[in-house]
Scaffold this active site. Structure first.
Site, mmCIF file in Angstrom:
data_model
loop_
_atom_site.group_PDB
_atom_site.id
_atom_site.type_symbol
_atom_site.label_atom_id
_atom_site.label_comp_id
_atom_site.label_asym_id
_atom_site.label_seq_id
_atom_site.Cartn_x
_atom_site.Cartn_y
_atom_site.Cartn_z
ATOM 1 N N CYS A 149 0.830 6.200 -27.927
ATOM 2 C CA CYS A 149 1.211 6.061 -26.520
ATOM 3 C C CYS A 149 1.101 7.360 -25.734
ATOM 4 C CB CYS A 149 2.620 5.487 -26.407
ATOM 5 S SG CYS A 149 3.844 6.280 -27.462
ATOM 6 N N GLY A 179 9.562 4.239 -26.862
ATOM 7 C CA GLY A 179 8.452 4.568 -27.738
ATOM 8 C C GLY A 179 8.815 4.538 -29.210
ATOM 9 N N HIS A 241 6.242 7.886 -20.472
ATOM 10 C CA HIS A 241 6.086 9.234 -21.009
ATOM 11 C C HIS A 241 5.578 10.135 -19.889
ATOM 12 C CE1 HIS A 241 6.964 7.499 -24.758
ATOM 13 N NE2 HIS A 241 5.814 7.583 -25.384
#
Lengths: 348, 348, 348, 348
Positions: A149, A179, A241
């Site tokens: 990711c 995540g 993120h």
């Protein structure tokens, strides 16, 4: 309207599997008709076998599917893999041997020399490796993968700048708790805290980025010979993120060159009008303090990477901020977009 | 026991002022006898004029002090300045002209060419600028400053490595909300979020670091000609700035060189046994996922910078994590340590 | 100085066990010389067997202790039990049969009719049950317990008001994540969220409160015939359970009656000057928005319950807020104070 | 399609005003054509005058509206008031005198004896007060109000149970930070904390609930003679007020009575099929640990109150949890639904 393609999800009851189930709900090309999980869940209704952890309700269409064992055979030709790394290597191979196209979010096969590691806007030409893979391995099926990711966020932003030839990158991530799956990060670890370590993450970001930005020469992958240095951190954010990026290019380029590249970036998924392709893979935000994960991550269905704060870097050439949705563009959405590309290219 | 030195705090009712009041409570050398604030507060008891925002109770000794106007004259010879940047320039000068030693946490005079910007372990020799300052300006008093909170963390960690000649630095900060004072960061902005921007912070980190790691040549400061690039972010952490650092040195050095340097780092504050000096200015933590702000920031009275995760950087030479207490080592504690050094060196 | 009493901790490597280890460090009466844990840990050094999760460092004195199996025999006469509910019933009995005094934080034996459930300030006279317990069971040893963390906060606040005869209580808790141990609450569940359910917690609060505020008649416990209704919630707070309390008394009393009762509350632990007894078991805060967990929970070594916001309740008689430290006053500190009382009363 | 009704928003640039702007975007009946704000903003484009704080982008249709001074005259007949309490009293009256229908979220006129305080499902019949109001005051226009955000959650849940005659209520709220506007709650106050106090909130909840659940007798309001006791707390949650409710009824009723009442609850807004009316004003969740603000608050467009955890209360009769969206159902959505009801009833 054309008949939809039946698809399955391996590891469908886990957190990543749930993201696939959610992302596939109402998909215009793919019809989720098969869910596979561990023996423990097999035989149960999906709604009984699954502790649904995502915001919103479990999609209606999947509730009554009977969970199958994760074995090839009855599964549809196209399966998405959300299986745990501890079992993915052999399990995905078994499906490929059995003639299935495995579009995987797992890390196990990503770095193999005949397995494409795709970010469709950035390296769609890597799909050529699939033919080599089949030849090499004598498989009827095939495996294609998407990156970690945190890698997706970085490489999609850099993909827009690929023409300027990336030479060196230093990136620091501030990664969301989603995540890490479920139960994932204990609240005792991350409440009002930063954890400056995610096991294996920096290595993945560094080598995956080189592979994605590199070339496939018809036989194997030639990773980009760029230095990539990652600092990976967990922060108390739910989704998204955030990454601070310093980058050096082979060519000397201007601020306007980069802004133009971000503004005009389009690639094959946009040209092919793939259903999950964002209209704009990268959107540059001009506000001084954006992008921000909580405020921006859900925009554009989570498939766009947002950049901002472009400014000269006193050490490398330029620096900026990038943000992407780790469970959408960085996981389930990434894999589905890969499958859409494969379908559009006649590779399924 | 020797008589304590009377000290005052300018801007004593604000958040930074409160940190000074707390840090000075029970100080072995300094006796807080004077608190100055805006006209609005002057004449009131400190406990009436102040909305105490810090954990724990207001120190008993300060409760009944009458708040004075921030004017030189009756104030003690040594005053700590916690005044707002909007007024600090002239206010601090007025005290210096009036014969006071102003040990300031404000940014206003930091970058002036005859004002020391001190991290006592790193550049205590910059105190020589004070004599030049007095000569230049014809002041009876003087101004000494400490850096921005994020700069202290970086420069103290790098101070331990100064001998290897720092050449280039890329640093990303994840800064605590307490760094923004009170009311400071709205919870609507930072709850479960990252804000990748702090106004003016990156510029401060970059130029202050160069000044601190540079030299004073007897007349003016020669900043280190090292490239410094800062990415500054706010994260939902209460206290403690975490920083990821990539650094290149003029000399090629080994992991062991750096670990030894961290382990054995001592400097003048330790040699002089200054009351607020940490026994070890830098402590390297060997656990894979440390330092962490919530778990480590209060250790060693908040005066030590914790480092960890030393590993090779594929772009520069080495990378590591650093953590320091922004309101202690990065503000009130920094200034008090400066004053202790000045006292020990006979400069008060 | 008198020789210290050797003590052990059952389940010493777990989260609750670590709180015992931390709380006992430097204890003036008790010397922690023995740590017991599961077979898996037995034989290792405590520092090797334990992932230390608490703020600050592992106490030096325990680092080199060799972890023992949780079996009576070599263990000291006095053992604190931090064992998991799944094993505590038999394990604690085995120690009691083996002649040990088991001072337990586990819930297993709390509600038994000859086992004291102690909050020393509130019901120290319940210790009389220990003699009955020994007689009933033919044990050489004995078991004493402390309540659930949320119960302690409520009963200590109400203990100060016991004289007014509590008739009905409705309490809503906002409980810290540390109350769930480690890994405990997943961050995906509690980040920026409230979870309005803690399994079994409301039942425990309701019946434990009745037992603690009730009487021991020389043979068995007569729970207070008061209605107690608990609403228990988890909130994203690190330490400290905050409780909103509405209470009705048999007697009609004034605000001043209650404030006086809080202000003057002292009981046997204070009279005996027990080492862990807070000077004031309950402190009423007059600020409009206090107590608050993050700001107040660490005061008074975590052994005091803070109250505030006393005001008339339009439904019952009075309402107020109470706050206590769940891992100190609500767990390790509670048990140690129990043991101190037992020692002072000659019951060890 | 019928022509839309032009509407304005008073105080459109503030946080509550922005919620109105967002909620009205694409409204099928109302067309936002006029935005009023302070003199400072008047004359600017809305997009220039407004720091947009909400998730997602500013609606396109409002960007180019020119901000007007908050004076009656050019404003549309129907205006929503998001004005600050410090000015709302006179400002709203001026508009009512000027012939406008003011549908207000401000607290100023809520408790007046001829001003309806509406939760349309619960007390739509209170609209009869508008005729009295006009007669009393000689206004051409009128003022209708919606309750405080925490009151809406409680009264909508209790509205479903109104038939059982509510006698006494004790409620504890855990309120989101968005309820305090912007900048609102400082992060230094609420990060990893609970603040057990919201100024004026408990009083509002108590008296507003009595008014809403009471009757309008044709001349004035007869508040319900039920005891209502509120404990109001701020918690670190973004959106959604969670409330624990203990309630006593005049009638003795069963669990099934309540569940049926929740399941079948419909009222005039549903009968009239008002555009913003939720299909089901109250949804009971059967999962043991729901509703939860982060996971449930956005469902049903934020217009439904979610309940859960129904169980007997040992002190009153029943207890349960309720959750509602404070800035939607508790503010902008509440007012818009009020206006829709007024329009459908021919009162505009």
């Amino acid at each position: 309207m054309q008949k939809k393609i039946e698809v399955g999800v391996l590891g469908a009851t886990g957190m990543v599997g749930q993201h696939f189930v959610k992302f596939l709900a109402g998909h215009p090309w793919f019809d989720l008709t098969w869910v596979g999980a561990s023996d423990r869940s097999a035989g149960k209704k999906y709604s009984d076998a699954t502790s649904w952890r995502l915001e919103g309700e479990m999609p209606a269409g999947v509730r009554d599917l009977i969970v199958e064992e994760c074995k090839p055979g009855n599964a549809p030709k196209l399966v998405f893999s959300a299986t745990d790394a501890s079992v993915a290597t052999e399990l995905e191979q078994a499906f490929a041997i059995g003639g299935h196209s495995v579009v995987s979010n797992s890390r196990n096969h990503r770095m193999e020399n005949d397995v494409p590691l795709l970010v469709p806007e950035v390296n769609h030409e890597h799909l050529a490796a699939l033919a080599v893979q089949k030849a090499n391995r004598g498989w009827k099926g095939q495996i294609a993968t998407n990156p970690n990711c945190s890698t997706v966020v970085l490489t999609l932003a850099l993909g827009a700048l690929k023409q300027f030839k990336v030479k060196r990158i230093i990136v620091t991530t501030m990664q969301a708790i989603s995540g890490a799956g479920y139960p994932g990060v204990p609240s005792m670890d991350i409440n009002a805290n930063v954890v400056p370590f995610i096991d294996g993450e920096e290595e993945k970001m560094e080598i995956e980025t080189q592979k994605i930005l590199g070339a496939f020469d018809g036989k194997s992958f030639q990773p980009l010979a760029a230095g990539v240095s990652a600092h990976c951190n967990r922060v108390p954010v739910l989704d998204g993120h955030t990454e601070t990026v310093s980058v050096e290019f082979e060519q000397k380029i201007s601020e306007q060159d980069i802004l133009n590249a971000f503004a005009t970036y389009k690639s094959k998924p946009q040209d092919l009008n793939l259903p999950s392709a964002p209209k704009r893979p990268v959107i540059y935000m001009t506000e001084a303090n954006r992008p921000q994960p909580r405020r921006d991550v859900e925009r554009e269905h989570g498939m766009t990477v947002f950049t901002g704060r472009l400014r000269p870097c006193p050490v490398l050439d330029w620096k900026f901020v990038a943000l992407g949705h780790n469970t959408v563009r960085g996981a389930a959405g990434a894999a589905v977009l890969n499958a859409e590309l494969m379908q559009a290219e006649g590779l399924l």
